[in-house]
Design an enzyme around this catalytic site. Structure first.
Site, PDB file in Angstrom:
ATOM      1  N   CYS A 238       0.929  -1.192   0.097  1.00 64.97           N
ATOM      2  CA  CYS A 238       0.051  -0.015   0.121  1.00 64.97           C
ATOM      3  C   CYS A 238       0.893   1.119  -0.009  1.00 64.97           C
ATOM      4  O   CYS A 238       2.238   1.214   0.585  1.00 64.97           O
ATOM      5  CB  CYS A 238      -0.868  -0.066   1.204  1.00 64.97           C
TER       6      CYS A 238
ATOM      7  N   CYS B  66      -0.195   4.160   1.691  1.00 68.30           N
ATOM      8  CA  CYS B  66      -0.455   5.145   2.449  1.00 68.30           C
ATOM      9  C   CYS B  66       0.745   5.611   3.737  1.00 68.30           C
ATOM     10  O   CYS B  66       0.769   6.734   4.044  1.00 68.30           O
ATOM     11  CB  CYS B  66      -1.926   4.839   3.296  1.00 68.30           C
TER      12      CYS B  66
ATOM     13  N   CYS C 160      -3.558   6.130  -0.055  1.00 71.01           N
ATOM     14  CA  CYS C 160      -3.219   4.753  -0.312  1.00 71.01           C
ATOM     15  C   CYS C 160      -2.776   4.787  -2.128  1.00 71.01           C
ATOM     16  O   CYS C 160      -2.720   3.775  -2.711  1.00 71.01           O
ATOM     17  CB  CYS C 160      -4.220   3.772  -0.068  1.00 71.01           C
TER      18      CYS C 160
ATOM     19  N   LYS D 203     -12.300  -4.934   2.333  1.00 71.07           N
ATOM     20  CA  LYS D 203     -11.543  -4.039   3.413  1.00 71.07           C
ATOM     21  C   LYS D 203     -12.609  -2.886   3.606  1.00 71.07           C
ATOM     22  O   LYS D 203     -12.782  -2.237   2.808  1.00 71.07           O
ATOM     23  CB  LYS D 203     -10.321  -3.590   3.134  1.00 71.07           C
TER      24      LYS D 203
ATOM     25  N   ARG E 179      -3.353   3.780  12.324  1.00 70.12           N
ATOM     26  CA  ARG E 179      -2.851   4.843  11.746  1.00 70.12           C
ATOM     27  C   ARG E 179      -1.835   5.701  12.840  1.00 70.12           C
ATOM     28  O   ARG E 179      -1.075   6.329  11.979  1.00 70.12           O
ATOM     29  CB  ARG E 179      -4.078   5.692  11.240  1.00 70.12           C
TER      30      ARG E 179
ATOM     31  N   ARG F 262     -11.099   7.512   3.783  1.00 67.91           N
ATOM     32  CA  ARG F 262     -10.837   6.702   2.857  1.00 67.91           C
ATOM     33  C   ARG F 262     -12.030   6.008   2.190  1.00 67.91           C
ATOM     34  O   ARG F 262     -12.143   5.029   1.542  1.00 67.91           O
ATOM     35  CB  ARG F 262     -10.120   5.287   3.298  1.00 67.91           C
TER      36      ARG F 262
ATOM     37  N   LYS G 229     -11.529  -7.849   6.314  1.00 64.12           N
ATOM     38  CA  LYS G 229     -10.972  -6.731   7.549  1.00 64.12           C
ATOM     39  C   LYS G 229     -12.134  -5.622   7.745  1.00 64.12           C
ATOM     40  O   LYS G 229     -12.261  -4.813   6.643  1.00 64.12           O
ATOM     41  CB  LYS G 229      -9.806  -6.340   6.819  1.00 64.12           C
TER      42      LYS G 229
ATOM     43  N   SER H  49      -5.878  -3.322  14.391  1.00 62.64           N
ATOM     44  CA  SER H  49      -5.384  -2.698  15.826  1.00 62.64           C
ATOM     45  C   SER H  49      -6.534  -2.215  16.709  1.00 62.64           C
ATOM     46  O   SER H  49      -6.554  -2.305  17.984  1.00 62.64           O
ATOM     47  CB  SER H  49      -4.732  -1.417  15.272  1.00 62.64           C
TER      48      SER H  49
ATOM     49  N   TYR I  55      -2.231  -9.237  16.415  1.00 64.29           N
ATOM     50  CA  TYR I  55      -1.298  -8.523  17.193  1.00 64.29           C
ATOM     51  C   TYR I  55      -1.188  -9.399  18.447  1.00 64.29           C
ATOM     52  O   TYR I  55      -0.178  -9.395  19.298  1.00 64.29           O
ATOM     53  CB  TYR I  55      -1.610  -7.153  17.381  1.00 64.29           C
TER      54      TYR I  55
HETATM   55  C1  PBG Z   1      -2.697   0.283   5.015  1.00 62.03           C
HETATM   56  C2  PBG Z   1      -3.233  -0.657   6.034  1.00 62.03           C
HETATM   57  C3  PBG Z   1      -4.091  -0.208   7.106  1.00 62.03           C
HETATM   58  C4  PBG Z   1      -4.462  -1.474   7.992  1.00 62.03           C
HETATM   59  C5  PBG Z   1      -3.467  -2.539   7.231  1.00 62.03           C
HETATM   60  N1  PBG Z   1      -2.935  -2.015   6.059  1.00 62.03           N
HETATM   61  C6  PBG Z   1      -4.706   0.967   7.466  1.00 62.03           C
HETATM   62  C7  PBG Z   1      -5.776   1.822   6.854  1.00 62.03           C
HETATM   63  O1  PBG Z   1      -6.400   1.327   5.602  1.00 62.03           O
HETATM   64  O2  PBG Z   1      -5.990   2.856   6.770  1.00 62.03           O
HETATM   65  C8  PBG Z   1      -5.062  -1.358   9.398  1.00 62.03           C
HETATM   66  C9  PBG Z   1      -4.354  -2.568  10.184  1.00 62.03           C
HETATM   67  C10 PBG Z   1      -4.987  -2.469  11.469  1.00 62.03           C
HETATM   68  O3  PBG Z   1      -5.804  -1.436  11.904  1.00 62.03           O
HETATM   69  O4  PBG Z   1      -4.409  -3.201  12.619  1.00 62.03           O
HETATM   70  N2  PBG Z   1      -3.601   0.538   4.109  1.00 62.03           N
END
Ligand code: PBG
Length: 326
Positions: free
Chosen positions: A121, A123, A131, A196, A206, A218, A249, A275, A314
């Site tokens: 990605c 971002c 992204c 996603k 983030r 996004r 996700k 996260s 995690y």
């Molecule tokens: C990158 C990405 C993100 C996550 C994984 N790859 C963040 C987003 O899309 O803003 C999130 C992972 C997480 O929250 O654990 N695009």
């Protein structure tokens, strides 16, 4: 059909031996992937404030960490890079000396059998935090594709085993598959973040990845949370473009999506326990409000029960330790 009192469902729940024998779903260390955040520099192992027990590592600190991960029976890691310099086109994402590329080489040298999955990605690498390439205030899908493909290829050239596009551009799987095949990497699998969602559960990430968009959000590329039929179209599209593994996700608030994808497609399915899901459990556990171990195992078991084959989490290191002592 027998009914009560002949039928007593409690009979098979009476002891742990009986429960173990009839348990339908289990979390196993060898179905887990552990995400790692890599920063530039030397000698850095710094805890991420919003994600207790998760660290930023500089590449030189990874050898010890990945040795421990492998010794716990976790088969792979997912890499995120946080570069020192960001620009409009995310050039550190596809630089040979980029932080992820360095990290891949260190890990492959230390523990060659540990699977290295890379998040593909832009971002974390763009100054605006989106992204892809921004044109007139929006992310330009087709111009972004070439950069994503370039990023994936540079990861594979550095030694990555699996590439995982997380950008949600249309056509990225096809673009990445094309570049990998043209360069003789047809054996490298693609794990597509297929469904996603534009989720508030990415908040702590983030902060960890310094990837919050500098303007807007996004929602013009990540999915609208209320939709599930659209998720099936995303998955169908990614499979058609050549994805080997598909991902839903976040996981916890989207277990119904995992179940529907599982029932509709035969492709291996991953769930990303993101996260925000992690941070909520950690915060409550630290207050003494819930039992971390039981809640985590119950939650990850729910993801398996919903139909996930593998889980990116995690909690992976803790879970592997807990499973060893049960
Ligand atoms: C990158 C990405 C993100 C996550 C994984 N790859 C963040 C987003 O899309 O803003 C999130 C992972 C997480 O929250 O654990 N695009």
């Amino acid at each position: 059909m027998a009914g009560f009192p002949q039928l007593r469902l409690r009979r098979l729940r009476r002891t742990e031996s009986l429960r173990a024998l009839f348990r339908e779903n289990r979390v196993r260390a060898d179905n887990l992937i552990y995400p790692l955040f890599v920063v530039e520099g030397n000698g850095i192992k710094r805890e991420i404030a919003s994600m207790p027990d998760v660290y930023h590592f500089s590449p030189d600190q990874l050898s010890r960490e990945v040795a421990e991960i492998a010794s716990l029976g976790i088969p792979g890691v997912l890499l995120f890079g946080i570069p020192e310099h960001k620009d409009e086109v995310g050039s550190q994402a596809y630089h040979v000396e980029g932080v992820v590329q360095q990290a891949i080489r260190v890990i492959k040298q230390s523990v060659p059998e540990l699977l290295v999955v890379t998040d593909v990605c832009l971002c974390e690498y763009t100054s605006h935090g989106h992204c892809g390439i921004v044109v007139d205030g929006d992310v330009d899908n087709d111009r972004t594709l070439a950069l994503l493909a370039k990023t994936a290829l540079s990861h594979v050239e550095a030694g990555a085993d699996i590439v995982a596009p997380s950008d949600m551009m249309d056509g990225r799987v096809k673009a990445i598959r094309g570049v990998l095949d043209e360069t003789g990497r047809e054996h490298i699998p693609i794990l597509a973040y297929a469904a996603k969602y534009a989720s508030a559960f990415y908040g702590p990430f983030r902060e960890a990845a310094e990837s919050a968009p500098q303007f807007g959000d996004r929602r013009s590329y990540q999915m609208d949370p209320p939709n599930v039929r659209e998720a099936l179209r995303e998955v169908e599209q990614d499979i058609a473009e050549g994805a080997d593994i598909i991902m839903v996700k976040p996981a916890l608030a989207y277990l119904d999506v995992i179940r529907q994808v599982r029932d509709t497609f035969n492709c291996p399915l991953a769930a990303y326990n993101v996260s925000g899901e992690y941070a909520m459990v950690k915060a409550a556990a630290r207050q003494g409000w819930l039992d971390e171990r039981q809640v985590v195992l119950e939650t990850l078991t729910a993801m398996k029960r919903a139909g996930a084959d593998i889980i990116l989490t995690y909690h992976a290191k803790d879970v592997s330790r807990w499973l060893q002592d049960t």
